[in-house]
Design a protein around this motif. Structure first.
Motif, PDB file in Angstrom:
ATOM      1  N   ILE A 119      12.512   1.125   2.976  1.00  0.00           N
ATOM      2  CA  ILE A 119      12.474   1.232   4.437  1.00  0.00           C
ATOM      3  C   ILE A 119      11.281   2.060   4.904  1.00  0.00           C
ATOM      4  CG2 ILE A 119      13.660   2.225   6.438  1.00  0.00           C
ATOM      5  CD1 ILE A 119      16.305   1.452   5.075  1.00  0.00           C
ATOM      6  N   ILE A 120      11.108   3.244   4.304  1.00  0.00           N
ATOM      7  CA  ILE A 120      10.033   4.143   4.747  1.00  0.00           C
ATOM      8  C   ILE A 120       8.660   3.540   4.472  1.00  0.00           C
ATOM      9  CG2 ILE A 120       8.955   6.393   4.373  1.00  0.00           C
ATOM     10  CD1 ILE A 120      11.507   6.468   6.069  1.00  0.00           C
ATOM     11  N   LYS A 121       8.498   2.925   3.314  1.00  0.00           N
ATOM     12  CA  LYS A 121       7.208   2.285   3.021  1.00  0.00           C
ATOM     13  C   LYS A 121       6.941   1.147   3.998  1.00  0.00           C
ATOM     14  CE  LYS A 121       6.476   3.398  -1.847  1.00  0.00           C
ATOM     15  NZ  LYS A 121       6.312   2.855  -3.225  1.00  0.00           N
ATOM     16  N   GLY A 122       8.001   0.412   4.355  1.00  0.00           N
ATOM     17  CA  GLY A 122       7.848  -0.671   5.321  1.00  0.00           C
ATOM     18  C   GLY A 122       7.457  -0.157   6.692  1.00  0.00           C
ATOM     19  N   GLU A 123       8.100   0.957   7.109  1.00  0.00           N
ATOM     20  CA  GLU A 123       7.778   1.537   8.416  1.00  0.00           C
ATOM     21  C   GLU A 123       6.344   2.075   8.428  1.00  0.00           C
ATOM     22  OE1 GLU A 123       9.461   1.343  11.073  1.00  0.00           O
ATOM     23  OE2 GLU A 123      11.389   0.638  10.325  1.00  0.00           O
ATOM     24  N   LEU A 124       5.914   2.643   7.310  1.00  0.00           N
ATOM     25  CA  LEU A 124       4.547   3.162   7.230  1.00  0.00           C
ATOM     26  C   LEU A 124       3.541   2.005   7.270  1.00  0.00           C
ATOM     27  CD1 LEU A 124       2.822   5.718   6.893  1.00  0.00           C
ATOM     28  CD2 LEU A 124       2.989   5.402   4.413  1.00  0.00           C
ATOM     29  N   LYS A 125       3.887   0.920   6.616  1.00  0.00           N
ATOM     30  CA  LYS A 125       3.000  -0.251   6.615  1.00  0.00           C
ATOM     31  C   LYS A 125       2.844  -0.807   8.022  1.00  0.00           C
ATOM     32  CE  LYS A 125       2.263  -4.698   4.322  1.00  0.00           C
ATOM     33  NZ  LYS A 125       2.814  -5.664   3.325  1.00  0.00           N
ATOM     34  N   LYS A 126       3.928  -0.806   8.803  1.00  0.00           N
ATOM     35  CA  LYS A 126       3.860  -1.292  10.188  1.00  0.00           C
ATOM     36  C   LYS A 126       2.867  -0.473  11.004  1.00  0.00           C
ATOM     37  CE  LYS A 126       8.676  -2.856  10.539  1.00  0.00           C
ATOM     38  NZ  LYS A 126       9.967  -2.561  11.209  1.00  0.00           N
ATOM     39  N   ARG A 127       2.697   0.790  10.606  1.00  0.00           N
ATOM     40  CA  ARG A 127       1.797   1.695  11.334  1.00  0.00           C
ATOM     41  C   ARG A 127       0.455   1.824  10.635  1.00  0.00           C
ATOM     42  NH1 ARG A 127       6.878   2.315  11.824  1.00  0.00           N
ATOM     43  NH2 ARG A 127       7.829   3.036  13.767  1.00  0.00           N
ATOM     44  N   LYS A 128       0.170   0.855   9.743  1.00  0.00           N
ATOM     45  CA  LYS A 128      -1.120   0.765   9.044  1.00  0.00           C
ATOM     46  C   LYS A 128      -1.453   2.051   8.296  1.00  0.00           C
ATOM     47  CE  LYS A 128      -2.889  -2.666  12.310  1.00  0.00           C
ATOM     48  NZ  LYS A 128      -3.953  -3.043  13.264  1.00  0.00           N
ATOM     49  N   GLY A 129      -0.404   2.669   7.719  1.00  0.00           N
ATOM     50  CA  GLY A 129      -0.602   3.853   6.893  1.00  0.00           C
ATOM     51  C   GLY A 129      -0.771   5.148   7.662  1.00  0.00           C
ATOM     52  N   ASP A 130      -0.563   5.118   8.969  1.00  0.00           N
ATOM     53  CA  ASP A 130      -0.744   6.318   9.799  1.00  0.00           C
ATOM     54  C   ASP A 130       0.499   7.207   9.680  1.00  0.00           C
ATOM     55  OD1 ASP A 130      -1.066   8.244  11.774  1.00  0.00           O
ATOM     56  OD2 ASP A 130      -1.984   6.852  13.197  1.00  0.00           O
ATOM     57  N   LEU A 131       0.424   8.202   8.810  1.00  0.00           N
ATOM     58  CA  LEU A 131       1.577   9.058   8.539  1.00  0.00           C
ATOM     59  C   LEU A 131       1.952   9.900   9.751  1.00  0.00           C
ATOM     60  CD1 LEU A 131       3.723  10.150   6.638  1.00  0.00           C
ATOM     61  CD2 LEU A 131       2.000  11.701   5.668  1.00  0.00           C
TER      62      LEU A 131
END
Length: 222
Positions: free
Chosen positions: A193-205
């Motif tokens: 889930i977290i990796k997917g959410e981060l991917k949606k934000r183009k890696g913007d932590l």
């Protein structure tokens, strides 16, 4: 003028999968696979069992010290912080992004992430608060550092089911870092889930941290 839309953090969990659990593996089959612990690991395994017992007791205390839903969530967050290795969980969930993160980003992520976990899973913790746990076994996964504590939960509304507690010793502390609930690996799900959410934000932590914080504040608002 276009208004930026804040991506939604989904609080969906494994509840649907829990309702479709298959038949449990017979405990006799599980016990047949247990290897007797070596004497060198005996004390470390005993500590792992005590950590699980302490965690269960702390969760059961929530029922006595929480008068509202918000109390329960707030107290659960404290228990998560006290009994689990949130930094290890968060690091695994983020993957490579954790290794690239600054110290400040890591602190900010852990702060919002433990609140996220409490808000996401608080309804499911009734099985820990009201269930009766039976210790089945403990084994060493990695010598002196990682242990697997197998319990069976007897919960009045459900058939008995297994709970595997993954416990790790890190930086001098022994704490829970994963729970496998009747075969459902919570850490693996969170990682996805977290990796997917981060991917949606183009890696913007930083953006992910801000969005999780926003979701924490609004998830249960009217």
């Amino acid at each position: 003028m276009k208004v930026a839309v804040r991506p939604k953090i989904h609080f969906s969990d494994w509840s649907d999968r829990l309702s479709r659990r298959g038949t449990l593996i017979g405990l006799a089959s599980v016990l047949a696979l247990i290897v007797s612990p070596s004497k060198a690991n005996a004390n470390a395994e005993e500590i792992a069992v005590e950590v699980v017992k302490f965690t269960i007791n702390r969760l059961k205390d929530l029922a006595d010290h929480s008068t509202t839903e918000e109390d329960l969530i707030s107290n659960l967050e404290k228990v998560i912080k006290e009994t689990t290795d949130v930094q290890a969980i968060g690091g695994i969930a983020l993957g490579p992004a954790w290794r690239r993160a600054t110290d400040q980003q890591r602190r900010d992520f852990i702060k919002v992430y433990q609140a996220y976990l409490a808000r996401k899973y608080f309804e499911k913790f009734s099985i820990f608060i009201y269930g009766q746990f039976e210790l089945v076994s403990v084994r060493t996964v990695k010598e002196d550092t990682i242990f697997d504590v197998l319990t069976v939960n007897h919960y009045e509304r459900e058939a008995p089911f297994t709970v595997r507690w993954r416990v790790a010793k890190r930086n001098g502390k022994t704490r829970v870092y994963n729970i496998i609930l009747d075969g459902i690996n919570m850490l693996a799900i969170e990682q996805r889930i977290i990796k997917g959410e981060l991917k949606k934000r183009k890696g913007d932590l930083d953006r992910l941290i801000a969005d999780i914080d926003f979701a924490n504040e609004t998830a249960f608002s009217g």
